[in-house]
Design a protein around this motif. Structure first.
Motif, PDB file in Angstrom:
ATOM      1  N   PRO A   1       0.823  -1.216   0.000  1.00  0.00           N
ATOM      2  CA  PRO A   1       0.000   0.000   0.000  1.00  0.00           C
ATOM      3  C   PRO A   1       0.850   1.257   0.000  1.00  0.00           C
ATOM      4  CG  PRO A   1       0.020  -0.967   2.194  1.00  0.00           C
ATOM      5  CD  PRO A   1       0.814  -1.887   1.310  1.00  0.00           C
ATOM      6  N   TRP A   2       1.666   1.413  -1.011  1.00  0.00           N
ATOM      7  CA  TRP A   2       2.572   2.564  -1.110  1.00  0.00           C
ATOM      8  C   TRP A   2       1.794   3.877  -1.150  1.00  0.00           C
ATOM      9  CZ3 TRP A   2       1.593   5.571  -5.331  1.00  0.00           C
ATOM     10  CH2 TRP A   2       0.847   4.983  -6.355  1.00  0.00           C
ATOM     11  N   TYR A   3       0.557   3.810  -1.659  1.00  0.00           N
ATOM     12  CA  TYR A   3      -0.234   5.031  -1.816  1.00  0.00           C
ATOM     13  C   TYR A   3      -0.679   5.595  -0.482  1.00  0.00           C
ATOM     14  CZ  TYR A   3      -3.531   1.215  -1.547  1.00  0.00           C
ATOM     15  OH  TYR A   3      -4.196   0.085  -1.160  1.00  0.00           O
ATOM     16  N   ARG A   4      -0.551   4.802   0.592  1.00  0.00           N
ATOM     17  CA  ARG A   4      -0.953   5.311   1.907  1.00  0.00           C
ATOM     18  C   ARG A   4       0.165   6.115   2.555  1.00  0.00           C
ATOM     19  NH1 ARG A   4      -3.417  -0.389   3.803  1.00  0.00           N
ATOM     20  NH2 ARG A   4      -5.111  -0.456   2.327  1.00  0.00           N
ATOM     21  N   VAL A   5       1.273   6.236   1.863  1.00  0.00           N
ATOM     22  CA  VAL A   5       2.404   6.995   2.406  1.00  0.00           C
ATOM     23  C   VAL A   5       2.462   8.369   1.758  1.00  0.00           C
ATOM     24  CG1 VAL A   5       4.855   6.958   2.831  1.00  0.00           C
ATOM     25  CG2 VAL A   5       3.617   4.807   2.655  1.00  0.00           C
ATOM     26  N   LEU A   6       2.381   9.380   2.608  1.00  0.00           N
ATOM     27  CA  LEU A   6       2.395  10.753   2.112  1.00  0.00           C
ATOM     28  C   LEU A   6       3.493  11.555   2.784  1.00  0.00           C
ATOM     29  CD1 LEU A   6      -1.401  11.281   2.661  1.00  0.00           C
ATOM     30  CD2 LEU A   6      -0.330  10.685   0.517  1.00  0.00           C
ATOM     31  N   ARG A   7       3.647  12.784   2.343  1.00  0.00           N
ATOM     32  CA  ARG A   7       4.589  13.668   3.023  1.00  0.00           C
ATOM     33  C   ARG A   7       4.040  14.028   4.392  1.00  0.00           C
ATOM     34  NH1 ARG A   7       7.047  18.432  -0.611  1.00  0.00           N
ATOM     35  NH2 ARG A   7       7.926  17.236  -2.307  1.00  0.00           N
ATOM     36  N   SER A   8       4.895  14.614   5.181  1.00  0.00           N
ATOM     37  CA  SER A   8       4.463  15.000   6.519  1.00  0.00           C
ATOM     38  C   SER A   8       3.410  16.093   6.456  1.00  0.00           C
ATOM     39  CB  SER A   8       5.667  15.494   7.311  1.00  0.00           C
ATOM     40  OG  SER A   8       5.298  15.657   8.649  1.00  0.00           O
ATOM     41  N   ASP A   9       3.414  16.872   5.400  1.00  0.00           N
ATOM     42  CA  ASP A   9       2.446  17.938   5.224  1.00  0.00           C
ATOM     43  C   ASP A   9       1.087  17.389   4.834  1.00  0.00           C
ATOM     44  OD1 ASP A   9       5.104  19.038   4.917  1.00  0.00           O
ATOM     45  OD2 ASP A   9       4.093  20.896   4.493  1.00  0.00           O
ATOM     46  N   GLY A  10       1.023  16.102   4.560  1.00  0.00           N
ATOM     47  CA  GLY A  10      -0.223  15.498   4.121  1.00  0.00           C
ATOM     48  C   GLY A  10      -0.366  15.593   2.614  1.00  0.00           C
ATOM     49  N   ARG A  11       0.709  16.018   1.974  1.00  0.00           N
ATOM     50  CA  ARG A  11       0.662  16.142   0.520  1.00  0.00           C
ATOM     51  C   ARG A  11       1.242  14.923  -0.143  1.00  0.00           C
ATOM     52  NH1 ARG A  11       2.407  22.189  -1.301  1.00  0.00           N
ATOM     53  NH2 ARG A  11       0.354  23.098  -1.174  1.00  0.00           N
ATOM     54  N   ILE A  12       0.786  14.681  -1.375  1.00  0.00           N
ATOM     55  CA  ILE A  12       1.333  13.571  -2.146  1.00  0.00           C
ATOM     56  C   ILE A  12       2.750  13.916  -2.577  1.00  0.00           C
ATOM     57  CG2 ILE A  12       1.094  12.309  -4.295  1.00  0.00           C
ATOM     58  CD1 ILE A  12      -1.882  12.455  -3.983  1.00  0.00           C
ATOM     59  N   ALA A  13       3.631  12.934  -2.468  1.00  0.00           N
ATOM     60  CA  ALA A  13       5.053  13.184  -2.699  1.00  0.00           C
ATOM     61  C   ALA A  13       5.391  13.377  -4.172  1.00  0.00           C
ATOM     62  CB  ALA A  13       5.854  12.020  -2.120  1.00  0.00           C
ATOM     63  N   PHE A  14       4.443  13.070  -5.041  1.00  0.00           N
ATOM     64  CA  PHE A  14       4.718  13.230  -6.473  1.00  0.00           C
ATOM     65  C   PHE A  14       4.336  14.638  -6.934  1.00  0.00           C
ATOM     66  CE2 PHE A  14       4.139   8.615  -6.205  1.00  0.00           C
ATOM     67  CZ  PHE A  14       5.294   8.220  -6.834  1.00  0.00           C
ATOM     68  N   PRO A  15       4.965  15.106  -7.977  1.00  0.00           N
ATOM     69  CA  PRO A  15       4.603  16.402  -8.542  1.00  0.00           C
ATOM     70  C   PRO A  15       3.191  16.375  -9.109  1.00  0.00           C
ATOM     71  CG  PRO A  15       6.333  15.358  -9.860  1.00  0.00           C
ATOM     72  CD  PRO A  15       6.124  14.522  -8.652  1.00  0.00           C
ATOM     73  N   GLU A  16       2.473  17.466  -8.904  1.00  0.00           N
ATOM     74  CA  GLU A  16       1.090  17.524  -9.355  1.00  0.00           C
ATOM     75  C   GLU A  16       1.009  17.304 -10.860  1.00  0.00           C
ATOM     76  OE1 GLU A  16      -0.842  20.977  -8.008  1.00  0.00           O
ATOM     77  OE2 GLU A  16      -2.736  20.500  -8.992  1.00  0.00           O
ATOM     78  N   GLY A  17       0.106  16.432 -11.254  1.00  0.00           N
ATOM     79  CA  GLY A  17      -0.068  16.145 -12.676  1.00  0.00           C
ATOM     80  C   GLY A  17       0.736  14.930 -13.115  1.00  0.00           C
ATOM     81  N   SER A  18       1.653  14.501 -12.255  1.00  0.00           N
ATOM     82  CA  SER A  18       2.448  13.336 -12.612  1.00  0.00           C
ATOM     83  C   SER A  18       1.607  12.065 -12.531  1.00  0.00           C
ATOM     84  CB  SER A  18       3.636  13.228 -11.661  1.00  0.00           C
ATOM     85  OG  SER A  18       4.511  12.232 -12.132  1.00  0.00           O
ATOM     86  N   ARG A  19       2.106  11.015 -13.105  1.00  0.00           N
ATOM     87  CA  ARG A  19       1.342   9.771 -13.147  1.00  0.00           C
ATOM     88  C   ARG A  19       1.157   9.210 -11.746  1.00  0.00           C
ATOM     89  NH1 ARG A  19      -0.567   5.132 -15.098  1.00  0.00           N
ATOM     90  NH2 ARG A  19       0.712   3.517 -14.195  1.00  0.00           N
ATOM     91  N   GLY A  20       2.273   9.147 -11.015  1.00  0.00           N
ATOM     92  CA  GLY A  20       2.188   8.638  -9.640  1.00  0.00           C
ATOM     93  C   GLY A  20       1.237   9.461  -8.809  1.00  0.00           C
ATOM     94  N   PHE A  21       1.239  10.736  -9.038  1.00  0.00           N
ATOM     95  CA  PHE A  21       0.357  11.651  -8.306  1.00  0.00           C
ATOM     96  C   PHE A  21      -1.103  11.254  -8.504  1.00  0.00           C
ATOM     97  CE2 PHE A  21      -2.434  15.255  -8.151  1.00  0.00           C
ATOM     98  CZ  PHE A  21      -2.025  15.937  -7.025  1.00  0.00           C
ATOM     99  N   ARG A  22      -1.488  11.123  -9.767  1.00  0.00           N
ATOM    100  CA  ARG A  22      -2.885  10.777 -10.044  1.00  0.00           C
ATOM    101  C   ARG A  22      -3.222   9.400  -9.522  1.00  0.00           C
ATOM    102  NH1 ARG A  22      -3.375  12.130 -16.275  1.00  0.00           N
ATOM    103  NH2 ARG A  22      -1.691  10.634 -16.202  1.00  0.00           N
TER     104      ARG A  22
END
Length: 112
Positions: free
Chosen positions: A54-75
């Motif tokens: 469940p890699w998707y359950r891991v986020l930055r400490s800010d609660g933000r997704i670690a991928f750049p917005e618009g990136s594939r991993g992000f979506r």
DNA sequence: AATTTGACCCGTC
DNA sequence: AGACGGGCCAAAT
């Protein structure tokens, strides 16, 4: 036999994240017994091969997704999180509200 | 071998 | 909220 590698502990900590909940890299690292090794967690995630992780359950400490917005991993991450009922907004996850300090409760607004 | 890079974190401003 | 500097560690250049 030697002790389990840090990678295994990190993977275990990630698998331990309950469904519908999220955790920060540092949090995972700490739960894995590796305080301060948040970057190591990120590296392990980039090297993971397990499809059930469940890699998707891991986020930055800010609660933000670690991928750049618009990136594939992000979506993909945001979509997977939403699929679990996690509220994702503008690439950011509404984390659990932190408990207010006792001082705030006693000396907060209205206590005067 | 030194420097840069990377799915990062924390305290402070 | 966002910006800065220091810390952390392994892979890549």
């Amino acid at each position: 036999m030697t002790a389990k590698s840090s990678e295994q502990r990190i993977l275990a900590a990630i698998r331990a994240i309950p469904r519908g909940q999220v955790a920060g890299y540092g949090e995972v690292a700490q739960r894995a017994g590796l305080p301060g090794r948040a970057r190591l967690v990120a590296r392990v995630l980039g090297n993971h091969d397990e499809p059930d992780l469940p890699w998707y359950r891991v986020l930055r400490s800010d609660g933000r997704i670690a991928f750049p917005e618009g990136s594939r991993g992000f979506r993909e991450q945001s979509q997977r999180l939403r699929a679990e009922g996690v509220r994702v907004e503008n690439g950011r996850v509404r984390r659990v509200k932190p408990a207010p300090d006792l001082d705030e409760a006693l000396w907060g607004p209205g206590a005067g």
